[in-house]
Design an enzyme around this catalytic site. Structure first.
Site, mmCIF file in Angstrom:
data_model
loop_
_atom_site.group_PDB
_atom_site.id
_atom_site.type_symbol
_atom_site.label_atom_id
_atom_site.label_comp_id
_atom_site.label_asym_id
_atom_site.label_seq_id
_atom_site.Cartn_x
_atom_site.Cartn_y
_atom_site.Cartn_z
ATOM 1 N N LYS A 177 1.215 -1.142 -0.178
ATOM 2 C CA LYS A 177 0.187 0.235 0.085
ATOM 3 C C LYS A 177 0.808 1.087 0.252
ATOM 4 C CE LYS A 177 -2.341 3.248 2.238
ATOM 5 N NZ LYS A 177 -1.864 4.403 1.778
ATOM 6 N N GLU A 253 9.380 1.367 10.915
ATOM 7 C CA GLU A 253 10.777 2.279 11.126
ATOM 8 C C GLU A 253 9.634 3.980 10.689
ATOM 9 O OE1 GLU A 253 12.729 1.617 6.693
ATOM 10 O OE2 GLU A 253 13.698 0.057 8.105
ATOM 11 N N CYS A 287 13.693 10.987 6.818
ATOM 12 C CA CYS A 287 13.209 10.815 8.284
ATOM 13 C C CYS A 287 14.782 10.902 9.273
ATOM 14 C CB CYS A 287 12.892 9.126 8.478
ATOM 15 S SG CYS A 287 14.018 7.893 7.849
ATOM 16 N N GLU A 388 9.029 16.306 15.010
ATOM 17 C CA GLU A 388 9.276 16.368 14.067
ATOM 18 C C GLU A 388 8.502 17.084 12.866
ATOM 19 O OE1 GLU A 388 8.013 12.860 11.980
ATOM 20 O OE2 GLU A 388 10.095 12.207 11.195
HETATM 21 P P1 NAD Z 1 2.443 8.541 7.461
HETATM 22 O O1 NAD Z 1 2.191 7.719 8.528
HETATM 23 O O2 NAD Z 1 1.079 9.447 7.983
HETATM 24 O O3 NAD Z 1 1.756 7.578 6.225
HETATM 25 C C1 NAD Z 1 2.473 6.464 6.181
HETATM 26 C C2 NAD Z 1 1.505 5.663 5.074
HETATM 27 O O4 NAD Z 1 0.450 4.664 6.128
HETATM 28 C C3 NAD Z 1 0.418 5.821 4.217
HETATM 29 O O5 NAD Z 1 0.863 4.802 3.686
HETATM 30 C C4 NAD Z 1 -0.607 6.061 4.656
HETATM 31 O O6 NAD Z 1 -1.642 6.164 3.545
HETATM 32 C C5 NAD Z 1 -0.569 4.900 5.187
HETATM 33 N N1 NAD Z 1 -1.850 5.159 5.968
HETATM 34 C C6 NAD Z 1 -1.613 5.799 7.575
HETATM 35 N N2 NAD Z 1 -2.520 5.461 8.348
HETATM 36 C C7 NAD Z 1 -2.500 4.371 8.325
HETATM 37 C C8 NAD Z 1 -3.646 3.611 9.626
HETATM 38 N N3 NAD Z 1 -4.557 3.449 10.509
HETATM 39 N N4 NAD Z 1 -3.702 1.968 9.308
HETATM 40 C C9 NAD Z 1 -2.773 1.769 7.804
HETATM 41 N N5 NAD Z 1 -2.201 2.661 6.838
HETATM 42 C C10 NAD Z 1 -1.660 3.548 7.914
HETATM 43 O O7 NAD Z 1 3.728 8.728 7.199
HETATM 44 P P2 NAD Z 1 3.947 9.427 5.707
HETATM 45 O O8 NAD Z 1 3.514 11.020 6.003
HETATM 46 O O9 NAD Z 1 3.688 9.145 4.394
HETATM 47 O O10 NAD Z 1 5.848 9.876 5.486
HETATM 48 C C11 NAD Z 1 6.415 11.162 6.693
HETATM 49 C C12 NAD Z 1 6.371 9.759 8.042
HETATM 50 O O11 NAD Z 1 7.255 8.641 7.589
HETATM 51 C C13 NAD Z 1 7.702 11.225 8.456
HETATM 52 O O12 NAD Z 1 7.388 10.966 10.888
HETATM 53 C C14 NAD Z 1 8.945 10.647 9.106
HETATM 54 O O13 NAD Z 1 9.636 9.990 10.007
HETATM 55 C C15 NAD Z 1 8.215 9.020 8.601
HETATM 56 N N6 NAD Z 1 9.602 8.455 7.618
HETATM 57 C C16 NAD Z 1 10.441 7.307 8.820
HETATM 58 C C17 NAD Z 1 11.009 6.744 8.143
HETATM 59 C C18 NAD Z 1 12.266 5.482 9.191
HETATM 60 O O14 NAD Z 1 13.256 5.007 8.164
HETATM 61 N N7 NAD Z 1 12.419 5.327 10.099
HETATM 62 C C19 NAD Z 1 11.902 6.560 6.481
HETATM 63 C C20 NAD Z 1 10.882 7.905 6.011
HETATM 64 C C21 NAD Z 1 9.699 8.052 6.543
HETATM 65 O O1 6OD Z 2 18.588 3.303 3.018
HETATM 66 C C1 6OD Z 2 17.152 3.521 3.671
HETATM 67 O O2 6OD Z 2 17.443 2.057 3.789
HETATM 68 C C2 6OD Z 2 16.295 3.766 3.852
HETATM 69 N N1 6OD Z 2 15.594 2.745 5.324
HETATM 70 C C3 6OD Z 2 15.970 5.676 4.431
HETATM 71 C C4 6OD Z 2 14.707 5.910 5.111
HETATM 72 C C5 6OD Z 2 15.394 7.812 5.155
HETATM 73 C C6 6OD Z 2 13.826 7.883 5.600
HETATM 74 O O3 6OD Z 2 13.370 9.642 5.073
#
Ligand code: NAD
Ligand code: 6OD
Length: 484
Positions: A177, A253, A287, A388
Site C-alpha cells: 500500500k 521504521e 526521516c 518532528e
Molecule cells: P504516515 O504515517 O502518515 O503514512 C505512511 C503510510 O501509512 C501511508 O501509506 C498511509 O496511507 C498509511 N497509513 C496511515 N494511517 C494508516 C492506518 N491507520 N492504517 C494503515 N495504514 C495507514 O507517514 P507519511 O506522512 O507518509 O511519511 C512521513 C513520516 O514517515 C515521517 O514521520 C518520517 O519520519 C517517517 N519516515 C520514517 C522512516 C524511517 O526509516 N524511520 C523513513 C521515511 C519516513
Molecule cells: O536508506 C534506507 O534504507 C532507508 N530506509 C532510508 C530511510 C530514509 C528516511 O527518510
C-alpha cells in the site's frame, strides 16, 4: 487523464474504491487519477498473495528467486527514465536527487538482497544423547507468508523496494500500500514484475489512504501474516495495534527528531557541507534529517553563519531542470504544517537566521514551496525543537561540554539517527556509543551500506532491517532435530 490502477494477481485493475486526484507538487496540477482499492479489492490482493505461496513461486529454488531479483534490478535500470519521471511528478523532487538516490537505490535494493540471500546459511548443532548415537539440530528459514508493506511518500520507490526486495528474496508474497501521495512507481514496478516473469499474485499493489481505506483494510486482513511499515510514529502505533490481532510480527521504521552534534575540533568545511545535506536535502523530507543541531560554543557563530549561507544557496525551480537543487514539499497540507511550525518558531521568540517563508518561484507559483530555514534561541522544550516537522529546517543550540551535548541529544522521545562532527577519534567513538539512536554517523550523514542494521530506538521504531537483519524479519526460523 492518466489513470493509476491497482495491481492484483498480475493484472492492472481499476478497483471499486473512491478514485482521487494526484497532484504535481511543483505546480498543483492534477497529473493522474488514482483508482483506489475497496475492502473487496484488498481481499482479492491478499487472497492472490496467499494462493501464490502455493504456486510456482512457492516451489522455486533460492537460485531461481535470486535470478528473478537480479532481473527486477535490471528491469528498473532499463526503464530508469520512466521511473524517474514518475517519481519526480509524484513528489516534485528535483531530478538531481531522484536520479542519484531514489531510482538507483530502487534497483540496488533488489541486487543487495539477492546477494544477501545467496550468502546466508543457517546454524547446526550436534548434541549427545543417552544412547550414544547423538542428534543433529539444524535450522531452516521459511517465508513468513503474505507480507503487508505500507510506505510513506518521501522516498517512495527506495523505501518500498527496501521491504519488497528482502520479502521476495525470502520467498514471501507481498501486498503493497504505497502512500496516497505517491502511487506511481509502485504501480510501474508491477509492469516490471510482469515483464521479468514474477508469477501472478506474488507482488500486489493496492491504492488508497490509511484509516477506513486500503491501509487499514490491509492491516486488519486476517490472512496477512506480517506487517512492515515506514511512516509516522502515531501511524506506527495504529499498525502495531492492528498487528496484535493474530499476534503477527511487525517491523516499524518511524519518525525522528534527529540531533546533530558539532564539536569545536570539527573540519568546518566538511561539516557544513554534510550538515546542509542533513538539514535540507529532499526539502528536509528525510526521516534521518537533522532538525536539532548542537554546536560547541567556540564555533557556534561560524556554524550558524555557514549553515545560513548554505540555506540561501539552493536553486528552486523546474524539478526536471538538472540545475534545480530544491523542490517543493509533498502537498499543500504538508506546506501548511511546515509553515505552521515556521510561524510558531517566531511567536516563541526564535531568532530567524535564514529562510522562514515561501520563496517566489517563477513559473511555479502554485507549487508547495518553502525556504530552508535556520533558527537559534528557542528553549529545548519548545514544540519546534521537540516535534518532528519534516521540513527543511533546523534549530541550533550551543553547548559547552561533551556531557552536555550527549544530554541534549538524548533529550527526546525519538531515537532514530545522529550525526557527530569531530576530528577527535576517541571522542567520536565515545559520543556515538552514548547517544540513544539506531544509527550514528560520524563525519558523514546518510552514508548507507545496505548490509548494516537500519532502524530506530525509542519511539522511532521497532526492529532492524538491512542485510541479514531483514532476513530475520521476513523469515521464520525453524529448528529441526534429527535423532541419529
Ligand atoms: P504516515 O504515517 O502518515 O503514512 C505512511 C503510510 O501509512 C501511508 O501509506 C498511509 O496511507 C498509511 N497509513 C496511515 N494511517 C494508516 C492506518 N491507520 N492504517 C494503515 N495504514 C495507514 O507517514 P507519511 O506522512 O507518509 O511519511 C512521513 C513520516 O514517515 C515521517 O514521520 C518520517 O519520519 C517517517 N519516515 C520514517 C522512516 C524511517 O526509516 N524511520 C523513513 C521515511 C519516513
Ligand atoms: O536508506 C534506507 O534504507 C532507508 N530506509 C532510508 C530511510 C530514509 C528516511 O527518510
Amino acid at each position: 487523464m492518466k489513470q493509476i490502477n491497482n495491481f492484483i494477481n498480475g493484472q492492472f485493475v481499476t478497483g471499486s474504491g473512491e478514485a482521487y486526484e494526484n497532484r504535481y507538487p511543483a505546480t498543483d496540477e492534477v497529473i493522474s487519477i488514482v483508482n483506489a482499492a475497496d475492502k473487496d479489492d484488498v481481499d482479492a490482493a491478499v487472497t492472490a498473495a496467499k494462493k501464490a505461496l502455493d504456486g510456482p513461486w512457492g516451489r522455486m529454488s533460492v537460485a531461481e528467486r535470486i535470478a528473478l531479483l537480479r532481473k527486477l534490478a535490471d528491469g528498473i535500470q532499463a526503464r530508469f527514465d520512466e521511473f524517474l519521471e514518475a517519481e519526480v511528478r509524484d513528489t516534485g523532487k528535483p531530478v538531481s536527487i531522484a536520479s542519484h538516490i531514489d531510482i538507483p537505490r530502487g534497483a540496488a535494493n533488489f541486487n543487495i538482497f539477492a546477494d544477501q540471500i545467496a550468502a546466508t546459511g543457517a546454524e547446526t548443532f550436534e548434541m549427545a544423547t543417552p544412547d550414544g548415537n547423538g542428534a543433529l539440530n539444524y535450522s531452516v528459514r521459511l517465508p513468513q507468508g503474505v507480507i503487508g508493506v505500507i510506505c510513506p511518500w518521501n522516498l517512495p520507490l527506495l523505501l518500498m523496494t527496501w521491504k519488497v526486495a528482502p520479502a521476495l528474496a525470502c520467498g514471501n508474497t507481498v501486498v503493497v500500500k504505497p502512500s496516497e501521495e505517491t502511487p506511481s512507481t509502485a504501480t510501474l514496478l508491477g509492469e516490471v514484475m510482469q515483464s521479468v516473469g514474477i508469477p501472478d499474485g506474488v507482488y500486489n499493489v493496492v491504492h488508497g489512504f490509511g484509516p477506513d481505506s486500503a491501509g487499514e483494510f490491509l492491516t486488519s486482513h486476517p490472512d496477512v501474516d506480517a506487517l512492515t511499515f515506514t511512516g509516522e510514529t502515531r501511524t506506527g502505533e495504529a499498525i502495531m495495534q492492528a498487528a496484535s490481532k493474530g499476534v503477527r510480527p511487525v517491523s516499524l521504521e518511524l519518525g525522528g527528531k534527529n540531533p546533530g552534534v558539532v564539536f569545536d575540533d570539527a573540519d568546518l568545511d566538511q561539516t557544513l557541507e554534510g550538515l546542509a545535506r542533513s538539514c535540507f536535502v529532499n526539502t528536509g523530507q528525510v526521516c534521518l534529517g537533522t532538525e536539532r543541531l548542537y554546536v560547541q560554543r567556540g564555533i557556534f557563530d561560524q556554524v550558524v553563519e555557514g549553515l545560513a549561507d548554505k540555506a540561501k544557496s539552493y536553486a528552486y525551480g523546474d524539478p526536471f531542470n538538472p540545475d534545480t537543487t530544491m523542490g517543493p514539499l509533498i502537498s499543500r497540507k504538508h506546506l501548511q504544517k511546515v509553515q505552521g511550525y515556521y510561524d510558531k518558531a517566531i511567536s516563541a521568540g526564535a531568532t530567524l537566521i535564514a529562510g522562514g517563508g515561501a520563496p517566489d518561484v517563477k513559473g511555479f507559483e502554485d507549487g508547495y514551496w518553502i525556504q530552508p530555514t535556520v533558527w537559534t534561541g528557542l528553549s529545548e522544550q519548545d514544540a519546534v525543537v521537540t516535534e518532528e516537522i519534516f521540513g527543511p529546517c533546523t534549530h541550533i543550540t550551543p553547548f559547552d561540554t561533551e556531557e552536555e551535548a550527549i544530554h541534549l541529544a538524548n533529550n527526546s522521545p525519538y531515537g532514530l539517527a545522529t550525526s557527530i562532527w569531530t576530528t577527535n577519534l576517541s571522542r567520536a567513538h565515545r559520543v556515538a556509543g552514548k547517544i540513544d539512536v539506531g544509527i550514528s554517523w560520524v563525519n558523514c550523514w546518510f552514508l548507507r551500506d545496505l548490509r548494516t542494521p537500519f532502524g530506530g530506538a525509542k519511539r522511532s521504531g521497532i526492529g532492524r532491517e538491512g542485510g541479514v537483519h531483514s532476513l530475520e524479519f521476513y523469515t521464520e526460523l525453524r529448528n529441526i532435530c534429527v535423532k541419529l
